[in-house]
Enzyme design. Structure first.
Site, PDB file in Angstrom:
ATOM      1  N   ARG A 263      19.286 -20.533 -13.066  1.00  0.00           N
ATOM      2  CA  ARG A 263      17.917 -20.134 -12.742  1.00  0.00           C
ATOM      3  C   ARG A 263      17.885 -18.693 -12.264  1.00  0.00           C
ATOM      4  NH1 ARG A 263      15.628 -25.693  -9.854  1.00  0.00           N
ATOM      5  NH2 ARG A 263      16.361 -27.051 -11.552  1.00  0.00           N
ATOM      6  N   ARG A 278      20.162 -21.396  -2.285  1.00  0.00           N
ATOM      7  CA  ARG A 278      19.446 -21.023  -3.505  1.00  0.00           C
ATOM      8  C   ARG A 278      20.299 -20.041  -4.269  1.00  0.00           C
ATOM      9  NH1 ARG A 278      14.264 -21.679  -5.038  1.00  0.00           N
ATOM     10  NH2 ARG A 278      13.659 -22.363  -2.966  1.00  0.00           N
ATOM     11  N   GLU A 350      15.564 -29.843   0.399  1.00  0.00           N
ATOM     12  CA  GLU A 350      15.202 -30.632  -0.777  1.00  0.00           C
ATOM     13  C   GLU A 350      16.447 -30.797  -1.647  1.00  0.00           C
ATOM     14  OE1 GLU A 350      11.982 -29.004  -3.125  1.00  0.00           O
ATOM     15  OE2 GLU A 350      12.808 -30.047  -4.867  1.00  0.00           O
ATOM     16  N   SER A 353      14.173 -34.129  -6.511  1.00  0.00           N
ATOM     17  CA  SER A 353      12.748 -34.175  -6.765  1.00  0.00           C
ATOM     18  C   SER A 353      12.578 -35.158  -7.905  1.00  0.00           C
ATOM     19  CB  SER A 353      12.269 -32.781  -7.155  1.00  0.00           C
ATOM     20  OG  SER A 353      10.869 -32.729  -7.164  1.00  0.00           O
ATOM     21  N   ARG A 392      23.127 -28.145  -1.753  1.00  0.00           N
ATOM     22  CA  ARG A 392      22.476 -28.527  -0.501  1.00  0.00           C
ATOM     23  C   ARG A 392      23.113 -29.781   0.079  1.00  0.00           C
ATOM     24  NH1 ARG A 392      16.288 -27.045  -2.450  1.00  0.00           N
ATOM     25  NH2 ARG A 392      16.792 -24.858  -2.849  1.00  0.00           N
TER      26      ARG A 392
END
Length: 424
Positions: A263, A278, A350, A353, A392
């Site tokens: 990403r 991130r 998070e 999802s 994470r």
RNA sequence: GGGGGGGUGGCCGAGAGGCUGAAGGCGGCGGUUUGCUAAACCGUUAUACGGGCUAAAACCUGUAUCGAGGGUUCGAAUCCCUCCCCUCCCGCCA
């Protein structure tokens, strides 16, 4: 992507859906325009098809006369005139359809009625597990990871740039342990088919799951081949059955895939950037399911439970959050976020999802099933969720299981995979 | 990278400008017959987007679809161009 029929038959439902997302003001002009263009399109189709029918009739007549060795010059002239007219009308139709398509692609999915209205302030914690550890005395994962020689961010930035990580030594082995643990649980206990997907995919695939055309800037592209690095295994795996019609009894289908995720994170600079929270490239195990309209609701519950099960087995305190309409992703009809507690960072992270896209994604990717013999194909419902994201989770492990002496206890379930009880 | 052969319905496979939405076969579905299973025979068998009719279907009707997109033509599965994919041989390569 919506069925263009919503613009004709379910306009109120659509408007209400946008209102609940809080985007009606912005999208009202798009919807109005879409409605008008949809009417225009039908008028043009009628005009074109009428002329094509005439042309076909003339062509038949020409053939008949030629066989009878008669003259057909008058008909040929008529046909030529019609052809010119058709060409013009088709050009108009083409631009009308392009405009309609643009409008449709701008309209997000309508969330389910059970999804709360409004923005993220209306998100609801629907489930909590474990007792979050107090932050006092807990170092953040980047300090512990560096100290234990597991995470080397400085050298990664030398080699690749900011937003990359070297996992080293026990850190590298931890990644491998998580990979095997996640895959084993989902395959053996949750019944998923294990998939090892390509990480480079073509433009149609990226379009099928909605990364293109709108979010092209977020993806890494190759220079010479029009291939893209996947941002998630959802992309290749959901596209597995693109443009196919499945048998009803093959549903539900369930796939678990590990992949690297790439990403660019354009526009998210400065958010959650500490440590490994991130990065431009990270590891993730993704769950993907194809369901029917009737059971996609319960499938989302099942899939979310599968992801939660991983966190429970790791012993990491976490919670499930039902996202409000305005916080729900563009293509999703309903999303649960799973957030794990990282005491060192002092934040809920998070790690998954889980979404039900209903038929929104399948329409775009053209994935259908035949409900019964002789029945018309319908779009499948697609679902996916992380099961779970690595960095994470690693952060949570390093922080939650941190000992006073700076070592980290290994969660029981990972000990066989890691070959040690403690990271030191 | 170089050279050859291909992409046709759920599958196999014909077709080489008009009579082809597409022969034939397999499979599927419906039926007839026969103690059962099986077999035989008959019929049927796509998708999308419009229009008509409808409460909605069924149904009727138009258009498109033979890998994709352009072109030639009154008319294209069939001719031309570009691209994609599969496959074989050679080279290179983890």
């Amino acid at each position: 992507m919506h069925d263009l029929r919503v613009l004709r038959e379910q306009i109120d439902l659509l408007r209400d859906g946008m209102r609940r997302r809080g985007v009606l003001d912005t999208l009202a002009p798009v919807i109005d325009r879409g409605q008008a263009v949809e009417r225009e399109r039908r008028t043009l189709i009628q005009a074109v098809e009428e002329r094509k029918a005439q042309r076909n009739a003339i062509a038949q007549e020409v053939a008949k006369r030629k066989r009878a060795k008669e003259d057909a010059d008058d008909l040929i002239a008529q046909g030529r005139a019609l052809g010119d007219e058709i060409g013009q009308l088709e050009q108009e139709l083409g631009s009308t359809e392009a405009e309609l398509n643009r409008a449709l692609l701008e309209i997000p999915n309508i969330t389910f009625a059970t999804v709360p209205e409004g923005g993220e302030e209306n998100n609801v914690i629907v489930r909590e597990w474990g007792t979050p550890r107090a932050s006092a005395g807990v170092k953040p994962h980047w300090e512990i990871g560096a100290k234990l020689g597991m995470i080397d961010i400085e050298r990664a930035s030398k080699v690749s740039g900011s937003g990359f990580v070297f996992y080293r030594g026990k850190g590298a082995r931890l990644v491998r342990a998580l990979l095997n643990f996640f895959m084993d649980v989902h395959r053996d206990e949750h019944g998923y088919e294990e998939v090892w997907p390509p990480l480079l995919v073509n433009r149609s695939t990226m379009t099928g799951t909605g990364q293109l055309p709108k979010f092209e800037d977020d993806a890494y592209a190759t220079r010479t081949d029009d291939l893209f690095l996947i941002p998630t295994a959802e992309v290749p795996v959901t596209n597995l059955y693109r443009d196919e019609i499945l048998e009803a009894d093959s549903l539900p289908m369930a796939f678990v895939a590990y992949s690297k995720c790439f990403r660019r994170e354009a526009g998210s600079a400065g958010k959650d950037t500490r440590g490994i929270l991130r990065t431009h490239e990270f590891d993730k195990v993704e769950l993907v399911r194809y369901a029917t309209q009737e059971n996609s609701g319960e499938q989302l519950e099942a899939l979310t439970r599968h992801a939660e099960n991983i966190l429970e087995r790791l012993g990491i305190p976490h919670r499930r959050k039902l996202l409000a309409a305005g916080d729900t992703g563009f293509s999703s009809a309903m999303t649960y976020d799973l957030e794990a507690w990282a005491p060192g960072v002092g934040a809920w992270l998070e790690v998954s999802s889980c979404s039900n896209f209903a038929d929104y994604q399948a329409r775009r990717a053209n994935i259908r099933y035949r409900p019964g013999k002789g029945e018309k194909p319908r779009f499948v419902h697609t679902l996916n969720g992380s099961g779970v994201a690595f960095p994470r989770t690693i952060a949570c492990i390093l922080e939650h299981y941190q000992n006073a002496d700076g070592t980290v206890s290994v969660p029981d379930v990972l000990r066989p995979y890691l070959g040690t009880d403690v990271l030191s």
